[in-house]
Design an enzyme around this catalytic site. Structure first.
Site, PDB file in Angstrom:
ATOM      1  N   CYS A 271      33.406  24.853  -9.300  1.00 37.48           N
ATOM      2  CA  CYS A 271      31.972  24.700  -9.608  1.00 37.48           C
ATOM      3  C   CYS A 271      31.247  23.938  -8.502  1.00 37.48           C
ATOM      4  O   CYS A 271      30.035  24.000  -8.405  1.00 37.48           O
ATOM      5  CB  CYS A 271      31.811  23.985 -10.943  1.00 37.48           C
ATOM      6  SG  CYS A 271      32.751  22.447 -11.033  1.00 37.48           S
TER       7      CYS A 271
HETATM    8  P1  NAD Z   1      33.090  29.809 -19.810  1.00 34.29           P
HETATM    9  O1  NAD Z   1      31.869  29.044 -20.170  1.00 34.29           O
HETATM   10  O2  NAD Z   1      33.099  31.273 -19.988  1.00 34.29           O
HETATM   11  O3  NAD Z   1      34.337  29.240 -20.662  1.00 34.29           O
HETATM   12  C1  NAD Z   1      34.685  27.884 -20.664  1.00 34.29           C
HETATM   13  C2  NAD Z   1      35.379  27.548 -21.981  1.00 34.29           C
HETATM   14  O4  NAD Z   1      34.416  27.546 -23.019  1.00 34.29           O
HETATM   15  C3  NAD Z   1      36.433  28.553 -22.407  1.00 34.29           C
HETATM   16  O5  NAD Z   1      37.489  27.868 -23.038  1.00 34.29           O
HETATM   17  C4  NAD Z   1      35.695  29.440 -23.395  1.00 34.29           C
HETATM   18  O6  NAD Z   1      36.586  30.032 -24.301  1.00 34.29           O
HETATM   19  C5  NAD Z   1      34.799  28.422 -24.064  1.00 34.29           C
HETATM   20  N1  NAD Z   1      33.544  28.907 -24.603  1.00 34.29           N
HETATM   21  C6  NAD Z   1      32.601  29.643 -23.970  1.00 34.29           C
HETATM   22  N2  NAD Z   1      31.521  29.800 -24.765  1.00 34.29           N
HETATM   23  C7  NAD Z   1      31.785  29.131 -25.922  1.00 34.29           C
HETATM   24  C8  NAD Z   1      31.074  28.914 -27.145  1.00 34.29           C
HETATM   25  N3  NAD Z   1      29.860  29.403 -27.325  1.00 34.29           N
HETATM   26  N4  NAD Z   1      31.674  28.179 -28.115  1.00 34.29           N
HETATM   27  C9  NAD Z   1      32.904  27.652 -27.929  1.00 34.29           C
HETATM   28  N5  NAD Z   1      33.626  27.830 -26.804  1.00 34.29           N
HETATM   29  C10 NAD Z   1      33.082  28.565 -25.820  1.00 34.29           C
HETATM   30  O7  NAD Z   1      33.427  29.404 -18.305  1.00 34.29           O
HETATM   31  P2  NAD Z   1      34.547  29.956 -17.320  1.00 34.29           P
HETATM   32  O8  NAD Z   1      34.120  31.271 -16.796  1.00 34.29           O
HETATM   33  O9  NAD Z   1      35.883  29.831 -17.907  1.00 34.29           O
HETATM   34  O10 NAD Z   1      34.396  28.874 -16.160  1.00 34.29           O
HETATM   35  C11 NAD Z   1      33.401  28.962 -15.202  1.00 34.29           C
HETATM   36  C12 NAD Z   1      32.193  28.120 -15.521  1.00 34.29           C
HETATM   37  O11 NAD Z   1      32.569  26.770 -15.787  1.00 34.29           O
HETATM   38  C13 NAD Z   1      31.248  28.053 -14.345  1.00 34.29           C
HETATM   39  O12 NAD Z   1      29.925  28.054 -14.793  1.00 34.29           O
HETATM   40  C14 NAD Z   1      31.606  26.724 -13.680  1.00 34.29           C
HETATM   41  O13 NAD Z   1      30.568  26.155 -12.923  1.00 34.29           O
HETATM   42  C15 NAD Z   1      31.915  25.887 -14.892  1.00 34.29           C
HETATM   43  N6  NAD Z   1      32.820  24.788 -14.565  1.00 34.29           N
HETATM   44  C16 NAD Z   1      32.325  23.528 -14.531  1.00 34.29           C
HETATM   45  C17 NAD Z   1      33.165  22.480 -14.213  1.00 34.29           C
HETATM   46  C18 NAD Z   1      32.668  21.076 -14.133  1.00 34.29           C
HETATM   47  O14 NAD Z   1      33.499  20.193 -13.958  1.00 34.29           O
HETATM   48  N7  NAD Z   1      31.392  20.806 -14.261  1.00 34.29           N
HETATM   49  C19 NAD Z   1      34.512  22.723 -13.914  1.00 34.29           C
HETATM   50  C20 NAD Z   1      34.986  24.031 -13.985  1.00 34.29           C
HETATM   51  C21 NAD Z   1      34.127  25.064 -14.322  1.00 34.29           C
END
Ligand code: NAD
Length: 464
Positions: A271
């Protein structure tokens, strides 16, 4: 499983050994992996109570054992992650595992604070929450689980992980290895648990369970909003769109090298990785020339740019088919063959272009020309969308460096280095894979997972 034994004692001994090594599950736990959310949380609660009533030495031993055990599995987890999710680069993922094991703080992060005077002695201590529900992403699945486990256990908690379904195997394997590490040093069973079938429904159950005292979400905006509206203490580590500004005072050769290295690291999945370049007009051409020398492919043909756009973005969101893929692979899909040395696709765009405004999470890097650094700061700020996540700058002008840092308001700001310097790779400071901008903890560590508590002794113990 096959083994040769001669008597019952040998069988018992072997089973105990296999259980300790994690090859055989005990009755209530399959190495921390449960079918039922509520059962998993009940067991984690028991484990947390054992941990909290044990000496701190036990937490030290567990954290050390996680570091020592998992360091023998960095390649395995990196390969599994790439294979399962279809995203990222094995060598970079392996490096991510190594730094997370080495540079995630442990118990040393939990500093006590004291007031003393005529009225006695008051100690401020960092105490555990209990059982934490941690939701983890597909982009750094095992890295986040390791990082969160070390910090959360150091602070005296148990944790249930809700992994991304697309990284199920990698996440479960990581939880199993962590359980093995905990067992090796006699720590409680089920201190770190997860669900055999991760799903949004199971995550919702975790969020709703009354024994979950803190939620930590690492992912996109949806999940951060979900935990922040749960009514529970929540840490939200959400999306970013990190710009990198380059002005005319920068060491352009170094800037070009750093930008390509940071943007291409794990195929742009972090990220914090450079997602767009904002560069001062007078140096753009030289910057592009230097980037090309360091593994960037310059895409100029308007038709091919349109083709790339319609291929990788669907309804304004990045198509999962191209997220975290090699630049070489992406280029091949639009009919361009390049060598393995090409790590990033660069192209000039306007500041309104979808490639510039969208968090792509793939090695496609738009470059936006600005007349000077002041305009660059404005453009970079707009492109970061107020997420206050991460930004980079290459400049030798102290006033511009200061103004950029103040204006961007980001959790991480890297000056004259690649983005990953911001998480301790070639930059000072600890490592984390949960960067909590929205809720303000910043680069999380053990103390982020602990409650501030005050113990007041009235009328004594001051020796001032
Ligand atoms: P994602 O949002 O698709 O999923 C992340 C997690 O959230 C997963 O476990 C997913 O199953 C869960 N999830 C998603 N929507 C949900 C909901 N409505 N209710 C409950 N659970 C839900 O993200 P991804 O594609 O796995 O990761 C990439 C994203 O994460 C990018 O936007 C990246 O910038 C961000 N990220 C941020 C950090 C940070 O430290 N700020 C670190 C890693 C990734």
């Amino acid at each position: 499983m096959e083994f040769e034994v001669n008597n019952i004692e040998e069988i018992v001994e072997l089973i105990m050994k296999k259980m300790t090594e994690g090859d055989i599950a005990s009755n209530n736990s399959k190495n921390g992996v449960f079918n039922n959310v509520d059962e998993a949380i009940d067991e984690a609660k028991k484990a947390q109570e054992i941990l909290f009533s044990s000496k701190l030495e036990m937490r030290e031993k567990i954290v050390t054992s996680i570091r020592d055990t998992l360091k023998n599995h960095t390649l395995e987890l990196a390969e599994l992650g790439v294979r399962e999710t279809g995203m990222g680069r094995v060598a970079d993922k392996e490096l991510k595992h190594k730094i997370v094991l080495e540079k995630t703080p442990g118990l040393e992060d939990l500093k006590a604070f004291a007031y003393s005077g005529d009225d006695g002695l008051t100690v401020m201590e960092l105490s555990p929450y209990g059982v934490i529900g941690a939701i983890t992403p597909s982009t750094n699945p095992s890295e986040t689980i390791i990082c969160n486990s070390i910090g959360m256990i150091a602070a005296g908690n148990a944790v249930i992980f809700a992994p991304h379904p697309g990284a199920k195997k990698t996440s479960i394997r990581t939880v199993e290895l962590i359980n093995e590490a905990i067992k090796k040093v006699g720590g409680p069973d089920n201190l770190v648990v997860t669900i055999a079938e991760p799903s949004i429904e199971n995550t919702e159950k975790i969020i709703a369970n009354p024994n979950i005292k803190m939620l930590v979400a690492t992912g996109g905006p949806g999940v951060v909003k979900t935990v922040m509206s749960s009514g529970k203490k929540a840490i939200g580590a959400g999306a970013g769109n990190p710009p990198v500004l380059v002005d005319e005072t920068a060491d352009i050769e170094k800037a070009a090298k750093d930008i390509v290295a940071g943007c291409s690291f794990d195929n742009n999945l972090p990220c914090i990785a450079e997602k767009e370049v904002v560069a001062v007009d007078s140096i753009v051409n030289y910057l592009i020339f230097e980037m090309q020398k360091n593994g960037a492919y310059l895409l100029k043909d308007k038709e091919l740019i349109e083709k790339l756009l319609s291929m990788v973005l669907k309804n304004g969101s990045p198509d999962r088919k191209y997220v975290g893929k090699d630049a070489k692979y992406i280029l091949k899909q639009i009919g361009i063959e390049v060598s393995d040395e090409i790590k990033v696709i660069i192209l000039e765009t306007s500041k309104e272009h979808p490639f510039a405004v969208t968090e792509l999470l793939m090695p496609v890097l738009p470059i936006i020309r600005v007349k000077d650094a002041l305009e660059g700061i404005k453009v970079a700020k707009d492109l970061e969308h107020g997420l206050r996540h991460t930004a980079m700058i290459h400049s030798k002008n102290i006033d511009i460096l200061t103004k950029y840092a103040r204006e961007m308001e980001t959790t991480i700001l890297v000056k004259n280095g690649p983005s990953y310097a911001g998480i301790g790779v070639g930059g000072e400071g600890h490592t984390t894979f949960t960067i909590a901008g929205p809720t303000g903890e910043g680069l999380t560590s053990a103390k982020s997972f602990a409650r501030n508590r005050r113990c007041v002794l009235v009328g004594g113990f001051s020796i001032k």
